[in-house]
Design a protein around this motif. Structure first.
Motif, mmCIF file in Angstrom:
data_model
loop_
_atom_site.group_PDB
_atom_site.id
_atom_site.type_symbol
_atom_site.label_atom_id
_atom_site.label_comp_id
_atom_site.label_asym_id
_atom_site.label_seq_id
_atom_site.Cartn_x
_atom_site.Cartn_y
_atom_site.Cartn_z
ATOM 1 N N GLY A 31 13.018 9.999 -45.255
ATOM 2 C CA GLY A 31 11.633 10.215 -45.615
ATOM 3 C C GLY A 31 10.760 8.989 -45.469
ATOM 4 N N GLY A 32 9.436 9.210 -45.532
ATOM 5 C CA GLY A 32 8.490 8.112 -45.387
ATOM 6 C C GLY A 32 7.697 7.809 -46.648
ATOM 7 N N LEU A 33 7.999 8.485 -47.755
ATOM 8 C CA LEU A 33 7.237 8.252 -48.980
ATOM 9 C C LEU A 33 7.606 6.914 -49.610
ATOM 10 N N ARG A 34 6.626 6.297 -50.251
ATOM 11 C CA ARG A 34 6.825 5.019 -50.934
ATOM 12 C C ARG A 34 6.005 5.022 -52.218
ATOM 13 N N ARG A 35 6.357 4.126 -53.130
ATOM 14 C CA ARG A 35 5.553 4.005 -54.337
ATOM 15 C C ARG A 35 4.132 3.614 -53.960
ATOM 16 N N ASN A 36 3.171 4.189 -54.637
ATOM 17 C CA ASN A 36 1.775 3.991 -54.298
ATOM 18 C C ASN A 36 1.375 2.520 -54.397
ATOM 19 N N ASP A 37 0.935 1.982 -53.275
ATOM 20 C CA ASP A 37 0.448 0.602 -53.240
ATOM 21 C C ASP A 37 -0.937 0.562 -52.590
ATOM 22 N N PHE A 38 -1.673 1.677 -52.698
ATOM 23 C CA PHE A 38 -2.978 1.773 -52.053
ATOM 24 C C PHE A 38 -4.079 1.570 -53.091
ATOM 25 N N GLY A 39 -5.010 0.671 -52.795
ATOM 26 C CA GLY A 39 -6.142 0.440 -53.674
ATOM 27 C C GLY A 39 -5.885 -0.660 -54.684
ATOM 28 N N THR A 40 -6.926 -0.982 -55.426
ATOM 29 C CA THR A 40 -6.840 -2.087 -56.391
ATOM 30 C C THR A 40 -6.227 -1.667 -57.715
ATOM 31 N N ALA A 41 -6.240 -0.368 -58.010
ATOM 32 C CA ALA A 41 -5.644 0.130 -59.256
ATOM 33 C C ALA A 41 -4.827 1.374 -58.926
ATOM 34 N N PRO A 42 -3.654 1.189 -58.311
ATOM 35 C CA PRO A 42 -2.893 2.331 -57.797
ATOM 36 C C PRO A 42 -2.446 3.287 -58.909
ATOM 37 N N LEU A 43 -2.603 4.570 -58.642
ATOM 38 C CA LEU A 43 -2.050 5.583 -59.523
ATOM 39 C C LEU A 43 -0.528 5.508 -59.483
ATOM 40 N N GLY A 323 7.920 16.566 -48.073
ATOM 41 C CA GLY A 323 8.777 15.550 -48.673
ATOM 42 C C GLY A 323 9.030 14.379 -47.745
ATOM 43 N N TRP A 324 8.833 14.578 -46.445
ATOM 44 C CA TRP A 324 8.953 13.494 -45.470
ATOM 45 C C TRP A 324 7.644 12.701 -45.336
ATOM 46 N N THR A 325 6.540 13.413 -45.206
ATOM 47 C CA THR A 325 5.267 12.785 -44.830
ATOM 48 C C THR A 325 4.259 12.681 -45.967
ATOM 49 N N GLY A 326 4.479 13.431 -47.054
ATOM 50 C CA GLY A 326 3.427 13.636 -48.024
ATOM 51 C C GLY A 326 2.473 14.708 -47.516
ATOM 52 N N ILE A 352 14.264 20.845 -46.558
ATOM 53 C CA ILE A 352 13.306 20.280 -47.503
ATOM 54 C C ILE A 352 13.898 19.008 -48.089
ATOM 55 N N LEU A 353 13.139 17.935 -48.060
ATOM 56 C CA LEU A 353 13.608 16.647 -48.556
ATOM 57 C C LEU A 353 13.294 16.523 -50.046
#
Length: 400
Positions: A31-43, A323-326, A352-353
């Motif tokens: 899969g390609g999902l990762r913990r959210n690291d987008f933006g200044t205050a990531p959800l 589950g792979w791409t979001g 299904i991943l």
């Protein structure tokens, strides 16, 4: 409907750039999902993020369209021989006989967010965007279509479709109608959506975002994982007896049951799937793979699964690949159409991943494991807010 040939296709997602990156990840269940690291205050969630966009500025001649979404559009357009294949279409038909139909959900709203965040009082005291973001086109829904029209030089009809998560599936239907009506001879279709605060915080406000990697159709699923992606396909009227991958049918519906929830009995989903099969002249039992909309939200997955179980036999292999791409929103239609085309090309039917406990309310068509077998027909479901639904039928074989 008369078959429409696919001359080239590509997708760029969190799995990588181009179709071979998608195919290898699907086959390896990587899969390609990762913990959210987008933006200044990531959800606290997981996302499907495309690597390198921050360092991939548009060529200087396109500076007026500079933004994250158009960067991804440009990157995706360079993959899998698309420029050369497009040049061949233009050579055969002329730039005014090739349509451009692309889908997006939020377009370049990330640039607008930045403009508001960096706004400063002007001479009259009224807050204004900083000079580098005073480019009106990037703050419109048509930013994507306008950019691509200038980037490709196409002079046929140009439309940006914005029907939420069905946007870049409906582009196939619109392009097919243009070709069948004789308005054009070919079309570049696709879609692009990128991560931004409005998407992440907006879906979170609706209570739809999971803090864990999404688990479509799992009994314990609790929400979606958002992603970004871009992809394209080149369509052309198929010649008599022509072999190869084809668009054979499309079905659309607008059930308008609710602004964000599907019809509780899956009416819109059922109408779209039945219409696509009828237009393709295909019996449900002939379909080998169905890429489901499968967002991993409790209600949506159960409703879609019930609609599928009412229409297809138990032997269908149906899965969600989010589950792979979001969930790539306005790009989901093109990304998951590419995955359906890869299933036809390679005979690898993704499962299904992340999911491991089947929901007893979902039918036997829902498959968690990958399968390998040759198929002749594949489908893709893409359903959007407000009941904007679209199903597509693709084929591997001889034109009728």
């Amino acid at each position: 409907m008369p078959p429409i040939a696919l001359r080239a296709f590509s997708a760029t997602t969190a799995l990588g750039t181009g179709i071979e990156a998608q195919a290898s990840a699907l086959a390896a269940r990587r899969g390609g999902l990762r913990r959210n690291d987008f933006g200044t205050a990531p959800l606290p969630t997981w996302i499907g993020r495309v690597e390198g966009l921050e360092d991939a500025a548009l060529p200087a001649r396109f500076a007026g369209w500079e933004c994250r979404n158009n960067r991804l559009a440009w990157l995706a357009l360079q993959q899998d021989g698309l420029p050369d294949a497009l040049a061949q279409l233009v050579s055969r038909h002329g730039a005014d006989r090739v349509a451009l139909v692309v889908g997006t959900s939020t377009s370049s709203i990330g640039a607008s967010e930045e403009g508001y965040a960096r706004a400063q009082p002007g001479p009259d005291g009224v807050p204004a965007f900083p000079p580098d973001l005073q480019r009106p086109i990037v703050h419109t829904p048509h930013s994507l279509g306008d950019f691509l029209q200038h980037a490709t030089g196409l002079r046929g009809p140009c439309a940006t479709v914005a029907t939420a998560c069905s946007s870049s599936a409906k582009v196939f239907a619109q392009a097919a109608r243009l070709i069948q009506a004789g308005v054009v001879d070919a079309a570049l279709v696709g879609g692009v959506d990128t991560l931004c605060g409005s998407v992440l915080f907006g879906f979170n406000a609706l209570g739809l975002v999971s803090q864990d990697p999404c688990r479509p159709f799992d009994a314990a699923r609790d929400g979606l994982s958002l992603g970004e992606a871009g992809g394209f396909a080149l369509l052309e009227r198929a010649g008599a007896g022509e072999t190869g991958l084809q668009l054979r049918g499309y079905g659309e519906s607008s059930d308008a049951h609710h602004m964000s929830a599907p019809h509780p009995e899956g009416l819109g989903a059922s109408l779209a799937m039945r219409d696509a099969l009828a237009r393709a002249g295909v019996d449900p039992a002939q379909v080998g793979y169905l890429n489901l909309h499968g967002t991993s939200t409790p209600a949506n997955d159960a409703i879609e699964a019930r609609a599928v179980a009412a229409l297809f036999p138990e032997g269908l292999h149906a899965s969600s690949t989010k589950g792979w791409t979001g969930h790539t929103l306005g790009a989901a239609g093109i990304v998951e159409s590419v995955i359906a085309l890869l299933a036809l090309r390679d005979g690898v039917l993704p499962g299904i991943l992340n999911s491991d406990t089947p929901d007893p309310d979902c039918g036997p068509q829902i498959r968690f494991d990958n399968a390998v077998r040759s198929i002749d027909y594949a489908m893709n479901n893409s359903f959007g807010f407000g009941g904007n639904n679209c199903s597509l039928v693709f084929a591997r074989g001889v034109a009728a």
